[in-house]
Design a protein around this motif. Structure first.
Motif, mmCIF file in Angstrom:
data_model
loop_
_atom_site.group_PDB
_atom_site.id
_atom_site.type_symbol
_atom_site.label_atom_id
_atom_site.label_comp_id
_atom_site.label_asym_id
_atom_site.label_seq_id
_atom_site.Cartn_x
_atom_site.Cartn_y
_atom_site.Cartn_z
ATOM 1 N N ILE A 50 0.832 -1.209 0.000
ATOM 2 C CA ILE A 50 0.000 0.000 0.000
ATOM 3 C C ILE A 50 0.863 1.255 0.000
ATOM 4 C CG2 ILE A 50 -1.631 1.345 1.378
ATOM 5 C CD1 ILE A 50 -2.858 -1.308 2.284
ATOM 6 N N PHE A 51 1.850 1.307 0.894
ATOM 7 C CA PHE A 51 2.691 2.505 0.999
ATOM 8 C C PHE A 51 3.676 2.621 -0.160
ATOM 9 C CE2 PHE A 51 1.144 2.395 5.332
ATOM 10 C CZ PHE A 51 1.000 3.736 5.626
ATOM 11 N N THR A 52 3.859 1.560 -0.923
ATOM 12 C CA THR A 52 4.680 1.646 -2.132
ATOM 13 C C THR A 52 3.855 2.118 -3.319
ATOM 14 O OG1 THR A 52 6.080 -0.165 -1.328
ATOM 15 C CG2 THR A 52 6.209 0.352 -3.667
ATOM 16 N N ALA A 53 2.587 1.743 -3.342
ATOM 17 C CA ALA A 53 1.719 2.133 -4.451
ATOM 18 C C ALA A 53 1.306 3.602 -4.383
ATOM 19 C CB ALA A 53 0.471 1.247 -4.471
ATOM 20 N N ILE A 54 1.240 4.150 -3.185
ATOM 21 C CA ILE A 54 0.773 5.540 -3.039
ATOM 22 C C ILE A 54 1.633 6.522 -3.837
ATOM 23 C CG2 ILE A 54 0.527 7.434 -1.389
ATOM 24 C CD1 ILE A 54 -0.503 5.416 0.638
ATOM 25 N N PRO A 55 2.995 6.496 -3.742
ATOM 26 C CA PRO A 55 3.781 7.458 -4.536
ATOM 27 C C PRO A 55 3.651 7.259 -6.040
ATOM 28 C CG PRO A 55 5.094 6.550 -2.747
ATOM 29 C CD PRO A 55 3.850 5.715 -2.828
ATOM 30 N N ALA A 56 3.225 6.072 -6.475
ATOM 31 C CA ALA A 56 3.051 5.845 -7.909
ATOM 32 C C ALA A 56 1.666 6.257 -8.385
ATOM 33 C CB ALA A 56 3.290 4.370 -8.233
ATOM 34 N N ILE A 57 0.657 6.152 -7.526
ATOM 35 C CA ILE A 57 -0.726 6.440 -7.920
ATOM 36 C C ILE A 57 -1.083 7.915 -7.738
ATOM 37 C CG2 ILE A 57 -3.141 5.945 -7.373
ATOM 38 C CD1 ILE A 57 -2.307 3.124 -6.624
ATOM 39 N N VAL A 58 -0.641 8.507 -6.626
ATOM 40 C CA VAL A 58 -1.037 9.885 -6.314
ATOM 41 C C VAL A 58 -0.651 10.866 -7.417
ATOM 42 C CG1 VAL A 58 -0.584 11.806 -4.751
ATOM 43 C CG2 VAL A 58 -1.129 9.553 -3.827
ATOM 44 N N PRO A 59 0.564 10.817 -7.991
ATOM 45 C CA PRO A 59 0.868 11.757 -9.079
ATOM 46 C C PRO A 59 -0.058 11.598 -10.285
ATOM 47 C CG PRO A 59 2.879 10.803 -8.215
ATOM 48 C CD PRO A 59 1.753 10.029 -7.613
ATOM 49 N N ALA A 104 8.677 16.168 -3.375
ATOM 50 C CA ALA A 104 7.420 15.538 -2.945
ATOM 51 C C ALA A 104 7.342 15.487 -1.422
ATOM 52 C CB ALA A 104 7.305 14.142 -3.552
ATOM 53 N N LYS A 105 7.302 16.648 -0.805
ATOM 54 C CA LYS A 105 7.331 16.719 0.653
ATOM 55 C C LYS A 105 6.119 16.057 1.292
ATOM 56 C CE LYS A 105 11.099 19.134 0.372
ATOM 57 N NZ LYS A 105 12.408 18.491 0.658
ATOM 58 N N LEU A 106 4.938 16.292 0.729
ATOM 59 C CA LEU A 106 3.733 15.709 1.313
ATOM 60 C C LEU A 106 3.755 14.184 1.225
ATOM 61 C CD1 LEU A 106 0.934 18.157 0.091
ATOM 62 C CD2 LEU A 106 2.003 18.018 2.348
ATOM 63 N N LEU A 107 4.235 13.660 0.111
ATOM 64 C CA LEU A 107 4.307 12.212 -0.042
ATOM 65 C C LEU A 107 5.307 11.592 0.921
ATOM 66 C CD1 LEU A 107 4.049 11.410 -3.860
ATOM 67 C CD2 LEU A 107 2.474 10.788 -2.040
ATOM 68 N N ASP A 120 7.524 9.369 6.835
ATOM 69 C CA ASP A 120 7.636 9.961 8.172
ATOM 70 C C ASP A 120 6.573 9.417 9.123
ATOM 71 O OD1 ASP A 120 9.756 11.415 7.265
ATOM 72 O OD2 ASP A 120 8.623 13.254 6.910
ATOM 73 N N ILE A 121 5.328 9.374 8.680
ATOM 74 C CA ILE A 121 4.260 8.868 9.544
ATOM 75 C C ILE A 121 4.468 7.403 9.904
ATOM 76 C CG2 ILE A 121 1.786 8.366 9.654
ATOM 77 C CD1 ILE A 121 1.269 10.938 8.163
ATOM 78 N N PRO A 122 4.759 6.504 8.946
ATOM 79 C CA PRO A 122 5.053 5.112 9.344
ATOM 80 C C PRO A 122 6.254 4.993 10.265
ATOM 81 C CG PRO A 122 4.557 5.212 7.008
ATOM 82 C CD PRO A 122 4.656 6.627 7.483
ATOM 83 N N LEU A 123 7.279 5.836 10.050
ATOM 84 C CA LEU A 123 8.472 5.776 10.898
ATOM 85 C C LEU A 123 8.137 6.133 12.341
ATOM 86 C CD1 LEU A 123 11.526 5.530 11.371
ATOM 87 C CD2 LEU A 123 11.745 7.909 10.598
ATOM 88 N N PHE A 124 7.458 7.263 12.547
ATOM 89 C CA PHE A 124 7.133 7.686 13.908
ATOM 90 C C PHE A 124 6.113 6.742 14.559
ATOM 91 C CE2 PHE A 124 8.701 11.823 12.245
ATOM 92 C CZ PHE A 124 9.676 12.048 13.208
ATOM 93 N N LEU A 125 5.209 6.185 13.758
ATOM 94 C CA LEU A 125 4.277 5.207 14.297
ATOM 95 C C LEU A 125 5.013 3.946 14.730
ATOM 96 C CD1 LEU A 125 1.358 4.431 14.876
ATOM 97 C CD2 LEU A 125 1.181 3.585 12.520
ATOM 98 N N THR A 126 6.009 3.535 13.968
ATOM 99 C CA THR A 126 6.831 2.382 14.343
ATOM 100 C C THR A 126 7.574 2.631 15.645
ATOM 101 O OG1 THR A 126 7.136 1.743 12.020
ATOM 102 C CG2 THR A 126 8.734 0.903 13.607
#
Length: 259
Positions: free
Chosen positions: A163-172, A203-206, A212-218
């Motif tokens: 999921i987190f790999t597909a987001i940077p490819a789909i969002v653009p 791509a700061k938001l991405l 960043d969010i997965p890292l801090f959640l981890t």
């Protein structure tokens, strides 16, 4: 056709600035010395990480007695760590050979490396949380996980990573379809991140969303499980110590003098 520029009172045609030049100028964050220092630090840490991961993998393959369930979790984390860091090596070698791919638009190979790096980085985050959870599960709940849980761990890990790999490819693509074919820089997908292939610098938001969010959640989950595990161990140790002292005092054959 370039614009007219004045040089010493003589009108001349300004040199044409290409899209590649604009891209290069927008990515000049560090001086040459700073970039070299960052490259060296990145390569050292990536090399040490790859060596440690290879050692764990070879140990698992060589010694049958270590092929336990806890070590299998560490093995999967090591595989993810190896596959996430090994791609720094060919890029660094290319730079030593004078190939500065980052000064031009990224190609398909760079997009592939960025996706692979993202996938196994997120998968490593998930395996780290799973290991912390199993430590908590074993010490606090006084139970142990077995191989029947492994299929669930695999499903969660690879599903979240996908999921987190597909987001940077789909969002653009979605952003471009909603903005007449143009993609905002904050939502640009995979590309050059400084000297490496990952998510584009702009791509700061991405980056915040998928890294960043997965890292801090981890980090938060690891701290939660470890803190409760340490508290549980201390509580158990205190209870056992008090019970042992009471049993010694109340024992009918105690050597202590009674009044």
């Amino acid at each position: 056709m370039g614009q007219n520029c004045s040089a010493g009172g003589v009108l001349e045609e300004c040199p044409e600035i290409t899209g590649s030049d604009n891209w290069q100028q927008s990515h000049e964050f560090f001086t040459g010395i700073e970039e070299d220092a960052l490259d060296i630090v990145t390569m050292i840490t990536a090399s040490v990480s790859c060596c440690g991961s290879l050692f764990i993998i070879l140990t698992f393959l060589r010694f049958e007695q270590v092929r336990t369930f806890p070590f299998r979790l560490v093995l999967h984390l090591s595989i993810c760590d190896l596959l996430a860091n090994m791609w720094f090596l060919p890029l660094f070698v290319s730079k030593l050979q004078g190939i500065e791919n980052r000064t031009d638009e990224p190609d398909g190979w760079c997009y592939a490396i960025g996706g692979i790096t993202q996938f196994f980085t997120i998968a490593g985050f998930v395996w780290t949380v799973i290991i912390s959870y199993n430590v908590y599960f074993s010490l606090i709940l006084e139970s142990s996980s077995h191989n029947q849980h492994m299929s669930g761990y695999h499903a969660v890990t690879w599903g979240v990573a996908a999921i987190f790999t597909a987001i940077p490819a789909i969002v653009p693509q979605v952003s471009a379809s909603m903005n007449n074919g143009t993609t905002g820089e904050l939502l640009a997908g995979y590309g050059f991140y400084n000297n490496w292939c990952w998510i584009a610098n702009d791509a700061k938001l991405l980056i915040i969303l998928v890294y960043d969010i997965p890292l801090f959640l981890t980090i938060a989950l690891i701290c939660f499980f470890n803190c409760y595990a340490i508290r549980g161990v201390r509580s158990t140790h205190t209870t056992v110590s008090v019970a042992g002292a009471a049993a010694k005092i109340d024992h009918p054959y105690s050597c202590q003098r009674r009044s």
